[in-house]
Design a protein around this motif. Structure first.
Motif, PDB file in Angstrom:
ATOM      1  N   GLY A  22      -4.628   7.616  -3.878  1.00 56.47           N
ATOM      2  CA  GLY A  22      -3.523   8.565  -3.876  1.00 56.47           C
ATOM      3  C   GLY A  22      -3.937  10.010  -4.079  1.00 56.47           C
ATOM      4  N   GLY A  24      -4.575   1.590  -4.333  1.00 53.93           N
ATOM      5  CA  GLY A  24      -3.619   2.629  -3.948  1.00 53.93           C
ATOM      6  C   GLY A  24      -3.588   3.811  -4.898  1.00 53.93           C
ATOM      7  N   ILE A  70       0.838  -1.205   0.000  1.00 52.71           N
ATOM      8  CA  ILE A  70       0.000   0.000   0.000  1.00 52.71           C
ATOM      9  C   ILE A  70       0.876   1.259   0.000  1.00 52.71           C
ATOM     10  CG2 ILE A  70      -1.562   1.375   1.433  1.00 52.71           C
ATOM     11  CD1 ILE A  70      -2.937  -1.217   2.234  1.00 52.71           C
ATOM     12  N   ASN A 109       4.451   8.293   4.587  1.00 50.54           N
ATOM     13  CA  ASN A 109       5.035   6.956   4.455  1.00 50.54           C
ATOM     14  C   ASN A 109       5.732   6.495   5.732  1.00 50.54           C
ATOM     15  OD1 ASN A 109       4.271   6.604   1.753  1.00 50.54           O
ATOM     16  ND2 ASN A 109       6.058   7.718   1.022  1.00 50.54           N
ATOM     17  N   SER A 111      -4.559  -3.862  -2.569  1.00 51.63           N
ATOM     18  CA  SER A 111      -3.507  -2.922  -2.156  1.00 51.63           C
ATOM     19  C   SER A 111      -2.794  -2.314  -3.355  1.00 51.63           C
ATOM     20  CB  SER A 111      -2.495  -3.632  -1.245  1.00 51.63           C
ATOM     21  OG  SER A 111      -1.899  -4.731  -1.911  1.00 51.63           O
ATOM     22  N   ALA A 170       2.231   1.615  -3.488  1.00 53.55           N
ATOM     23  CA  ALA A 170       1.189   1.879  -4.480  1.00 53.55           C
ATOM     24  C   ALA A 170       0.649   3.303  -4.359  1.00 53.55           C
ATOM     25  CB  ALA A 170       0.047   0.868  -4.322  1.00 53.55           C
ATOM     26  N   LEU A 171       0.530   3.807  -3.133  1.00 53.51           N
ATOM     27  CA  LEU A 171       0.058   5.175  -2.934  1.00 53.51           C
ATOM     28  C   LEU A 171       0.985   6.182  -3.605  1.00 53.51           C
ATOM     29  CD1 LEU A 171      -1.158   5.339   0.790  1.00 53.51           C
ATOM     30  CD2 LEU A 171      -2.541   5.737  -1.244  1.00 53.51           C
ATOM     31  N   ASP A 172       2.281   5.909  -3.551  1.00 55.24           N
ATOM     32  CA  ASP A 172       3.249   6.879  -4.070  1.00 55.24           C
ATOM     33  C   ASP A 172       3.258   6.969  -5.584  1.00 55.24           C
ATOM     34  OD1 ASP A 172       5.954   8.197  -2.443  1.00 55.24           O
ATOM     35  OD2 ASP A 172       4.334   7.287  -1.323  1.00 55.24           O
TER      36      ASP A 172
END
Length: 514
Positions: free
Chosen positions: A157, A153, A27, A177, A149, A30-32
């Motif tokens: 984001g 993400g 996660i 993070n 995930s 993936a968010l980044d």
């Protein structure tokens, strides 16, 4: 390495805790992929960069992550998967903090490069752990969690990034993070056991160098092509030639060397080879459509960044719901039928989007987005499961790296292509529509037209240009949605090439976690 029956679940202590820890790591990475996008204008102002220069904040991360994804299997074998995963998490968090501290463009680009280098291994290594600690029957549920995930993400984001940027500071899109990474790090230290280390493992430097050079030049070619007008630029021509040459040398070396960087025997597994192509197309259609929706909502419809993220949120909800549903259906329903359903839902959603205008209601955006997300849910889990169903356990580490590389390259190609088509088609459509705008067109004789869009006055011409540009842009988006719909439909015949394992017992799901 011993085989076991498919009904025997791997005996791994604290399997739930291990799952939670690796999911947290995924996660975070993936968010980044999208969380920094909405903060770019604020970062640009802070570091005094131009619009062209600030794009390197995104490009540097993509290039570094793409280059370091394939060798994750080698690093895991050479140094141990737990050790490499902990190093990746620690390095990623440290790089994130440095990105938040950055005071200049060279600093933030360098730290984003570092972030991509460390973060690349998080997804394939986490996927490898889940494949090893779950039996064949349970693997569908594990891949559902993993898929949520990875794919949700990028949807969350922009929402999280927009809120943090608006309410605190753009620097917090990187600082977020730290708590996530700390939890994942501590959990892996406590619960995950180290794998066997192959001290004789060697890195094929020539193969790795050629693949890295090919990926880097491809990413630069795609990311900068639109800005530099493609092949009219000397830089783009050089990047294209380097990319073609590097990939040619890599392929020749792979199939002629005794021990190449990528094991060519991976592609003898038909399911894995076809799934590589399949996940490439999924990467193109899903993240490309996501990249289209953000400017569509914010630019054409005038939505604030937070509102746009909230409206797109149900897409992730559709993915999440259907991934968990499919996780229960795996083993009971032929995965090929699930893939066809996923492609059908994706194509239908794209077809609906071809009829959109900026007047489309929020409910329509939410419902169609939910259906598209559901389509992805029916694609990702079955595809990931069948890709590794017949692949020997000792090849999974290398296989997960290549599989995720294919998805990442597909995403980059899709985003670059649809973005370039938006620009080019808008210009082309503008010219076509403007051809009908002349003082001799009887439509301009109407009283309302004379007052607001009279082509004989400067104000009227400016108003006309704005209207024409808007219509040209709408048509360009419709053309992109049609292209993605056709790609989804064209991917359907690939399902025929996928083979269902004859019996679950034939699959070796021996455990690499001791």
């Amino acid at each position: 390495m011993s085989s076991a029956s498919a009904s025997d679940a791997p005996v791994v202590a604290n399997r739930g805790a291990i799952t939670a820890c690796v999911i947290l790591a995924v996660i975070m990475q993936a968010l980044d992929t999208t969380i920094a996008n909405v903060a770019l204008p604020y970062i640009q102002g802070s570091v005094s960069a131009s619009a062209d220069q600030i794009n390197w904040v995104l490009t540097s991360y993509i290039v570094a992550a793409a280059i370091m994804t394939p060798p994750s299997g080698f690093l895991s074998a050479k140094f141990g998967r737990k050790r490499v995963l902990l190093t990746a998490i620690g390095g990623f968090v440290a790089a994130s903090v440095l990105c938040g501290f950055a005071q200049s463009l060279p600093q933030i680009v360098a730290f984003r490069l570092m972030q991509g280098l460390f973060g690349a291994a998080l997804v394939p290594l986490s996927q490898g752990i889940l494949l090893d600690i779950y039996s064949v029957e349970e693997r569908g549920k594990a891949m559902a969690l993993f898929g949520v995930s990875v794919m949700v993400g990028p949807v969350l984001g922009p929402v999280i990034g927009g809120w943090l940027t608006d309410h605190i500071s753009w620097r917090w899109v990187f600082y977020i993070n730290v708590p996530i990474g700390a939890l994942a790090f501590m959990g892996i230290v406590v619960f995950v056991k180290e794998t066997k280390i192959d001290a004789l493992a060697k890195l094929d430097l020539f193969g790795f160098s050629m693949l890295s050079l090919g990926i880097a030049s491809l990413q630069l070619f795609l990311d900068r092509g639109e800005q530099l007008d493609w092949f009219s630029s000397g830089e783009i021509m050089i990047e294209a030639l380097v990319c073609a040459g590097a990939f040619y040398l890599f392929l020749v070396h792979t199939f002629t060397s005794e021990k190449s960087f990528v094991n060519p025997r991976l592609f003898l597994d038909q399911n894995f080879a076809v799934s590589m192509l399949f996940i490439f197309i999924v990467g193109v259609t899903y993240l490309a459509s996501l990249a289209l929706m953000t400017p569509y909502l914010q630019t054409l419809m005038g939505y604030p960044v937070v509102t746009a993220g909230i409206v797109m949120g149900p897409r992730g909800l559709g993915t999440m719901v259907c991934m968990f549903l499919v996780g229960r259906l795996i083993g009971k329903v032929d995965t090929r039928w699930l893939l066809l359903l996923g492609l059908g839902l994706t194509a239908w959603a794209m077809y609906e989007m071809t009829g959109w205008t900026p007047d489309v209601s929020q409910w329509t955006i939410i419902s169609v987005g939910f259906v598209q997300g559901a389509g992805l849910g029916f694609l990702f889990v079955p595809l990931t499961t069948i890709a590794f169903a017949t692949l020997p356990a000792q090849m999974r580490g290398e296989g997960t790296g290549l599989y995720n590389l294919s998805r990442n390259i597909g995403s980059s190609v899709g985003i670059s292509v649809v973005s370039a088509l938006i620009t080019e088609n808008t210009q082309s459509n503008h010219a076509s529509i403007a051809a009908y705008v002349t003082p001799f067109n009887h439509a301009f004789a109407a009283p309302a037209a004379v007052q607001s869009v009279d082509p004989l006055t400067a104000i009227g011409r400016a108003s006309l240009d704005g209207i024409i540009t808007l219509q040209a842009t709408i048509i360009a988006y419709i053309d992109d949605f049609k292209l993605l719909m056709l790609m989804s439909l064209c991917a359907m015949p690939l399902v025929i090439l996928l083979r269902k394992p004859a019996t679950p017992a034939a699959v070796d799901h021996s455990i690499a976690v001791e």
